[in-house]
Design an enzyme around this catalytic site. Structure first.
Site, PDB file in Angstrom:
ATOM      1  CB  SER A 218      -0.941   0.011   1.211  1.00  0.00           C
ATOM      2  OG  SER A 218      -0.212  -0.019   2.428  1.00  0.00           O
ATOM      3  CG  HIS A 246      -4.341  -1.494  -0.491  1.00  0.00           C
ATOM      4  ND1 HIS A 246      -4.892  -0.227  -0.430  1.00  0.00           N
ATOM      5  CD2 HIS A 246      -3.913  -1.775   0.769  1.00  0.00           C
ATOM      6  CE1 HIS A 246      -4.779   0.247   0.799  1.00  0.00           C
ATOM      7  NE2 HIS A 246      -4.197  -0.681   1.544  1.00  0.00           N
ATOM      8  CE  LYS A 277      -7.298  -0.697   2.747  1.00  0.00           C
ATOM      9  NZ  LYS A 277      -7.668  -1.304   4.035  1.00  0.00           N
TER      10      LYS A 277
END
Length: 430
Positions: A218, A246, A277
């Protein structure tokens, strides 16, 4: 007379004991206050050290919903948000919000229970089924967060006879989860396949070997070298675990993550990821993989067994996102387009952008103070980005971490690039 004398003696003794007890309480209180004062002084010293190191983290207060355009406390104008994990722009999507609202009405605010007692609803099982179908796995299990998923996996999968080989830059939750298990542990250099192979060769006496890596790292926006990892796993008879926080929902042509990015669907044994996310941005995490593993986690994984079930509105919001992704990949196409536009324009302007064509697009600056000043000036331009420096990233590798969303318009991408160019010239970066 003897009775009266005895009565006086007992009265005196009672008062004496009361006095002694009172003095003991005063002494204990003073000791407690002294202990608290000592700890307080130590904590204040720790806080001062954080501030002196320049790593103090302040929290800007957002006064709007999470979106590409937000309002923050102390600012009259809206600000373009380029630092959220809201990769698909679905945190405030009307259909996702409506799904949460309807679940609140039909299934309540919460379960007041862990899953195995009376905390499993039909919508929990439905979401787990969608996760399995999305990833092409046998089964899935929900957690309160992916941090919990990482904390609950390794202890159950690996014992003292087993070996774990972990990338040195893996997320803190992976590191903490591995610490909880008794397996023999190796840490290989970041994305260094030669080092990984050496450690795999050294660990052949183990009952099993598990290679552990983030799919996307990340801070750098770079993707793990899955093809090489897979080749080594086959050569040395090892399993592969990937954290896809991610990547899930937006990396690869249809958002299936690192496997799809490399055209290697089904090559990873265990996947952990987050609902917090790209997948609606609320909360929650999960493990998806072989059914016997998922069954074992339901029986033994402590964060699962001893945490309340995910609230119905959170479950329904995430479930709606999976339904959208299973039907249509246009949002994935949009974030890929936006990412390419930003990276190409910034590179043409003279900036150095790290990463592997990922929506995490770090603008490399090097100097910590420069990164901090740059972020402050960007905010004055109406762009919300964050500067990162040591110890979050290595010394001399300070950067502005820009995060692109499918919800950003081309005009907003171009406006942000323009602000970077203006500030970059002002600070002598370009």
């Amino acid at each position: 007379m003897a009775v009266r004398s005895l009565s006086k003696h007992l009265l005196h003794e009672g008062r004496y004991k009361t006095l002694v007890a009172a003095e003991e309480r005063i002494f204990q209180t003073k000791c407690w206050q002294s202990a608290v004062a000592a700890v307080r002084k130590r904590l204040e010293g720790d806080l001062d050290s954080i501030k002196e190191a320049g790593t103090w983290k302040s929290e800007r207060v957002i006064t709007s919903q999470q979106d590409v355009s937000i309002t923050v406390q102390g600012s009259e104008n809206s600000i373009l948000n380029f630092c959220a994990n809201n990769y698909l722009g679905l945190s405030s999507h009307p259909d996702v919000i409506e799904a949460g609202v309807q679940a609140l009405k039909t299934h309540g605010a919460g379960l007041s229970s862990v899953r195995f007692i009376c905390g499993t609803q039909d919508i929990h099982k439905d979401l787990e089924d969608k996760i399995s179908r999305f990833h092409g796995r046998e089964d899935s299990i929900l957690y309160a967060s992916c941090f919990d998923a990482n904390a609950g996996l390794f202890e159950q999968l690996c014992g003292p006879e087993d070996v774990i080989l972990s990338d040195e830059l893996n997320h803190a939750s992976i590191i903490d989860g591995i610490r909880l298990c008794k397996a023999k542990k190796f840490r290989y250099k970041h994305k260094d396949m030669k080092d990984l192979e050496e450690k795999l060769a050294q660990s052949q006496e183990g009952r099993s070997r598990l290679i552990v890596t983030d799919g996307v790292f990340s801070m750098d926006g770079n993707v793990c070298p899955l093809p090489q990892i897979k080749a080594l796993a086959e050569k040395y008879n090892a399993m592969i675990f990937i954290d896809e926080c991610h990547a899930t929902g937006f990396l690869g042509n249809t958002g299936r993550g690192t496997e799809e990015f490399f055209g290697m669907q089904g090559s990873v044994d265990i996947i952990n990821s987050t609902l917090g996310k790209a997948l609606g941005g609320a909360a929650g995490g999960y493990t998806t993989g072989p059914k016997p593993l998922i069954d074992l986690l339901r029986q033994r994984s402590r964060p699962y067994l001893f945490s309340n079930s995910l609230p119905p509105p959170v479950v329904a919001s995430a479930s709606k996102v999976f339904s959208m992704l299973l039907e249509d990949s246009s949002l994935v196409e949009k974030i890929i387009s936006n990412t390419q536009r930003f990276r190409k324009s910034m590179t043409a302007a003279g900036f150095t952008i790290s990463g592997d064509d990922h929506a995490i697009s770090p603008v490399m600056l090097g100097d910590a103070k420069l990164a901090s000043d740059f972020a402050d000036l960007m905010l004055q331009e109406g762009i919300y980005v964050i500067g990162f420096s040591y110890p979050v990233v290595p010394k001399g590798k300070a950067r502005i971490r820009v995060q692109i969303s499918a919800a950003h318009s081309e005009d907003e991408i171009d406006r942000t690039v323009g602000a970077f160019i203006k500030v970059g010239k002002q600070l002598g970066v370009i």
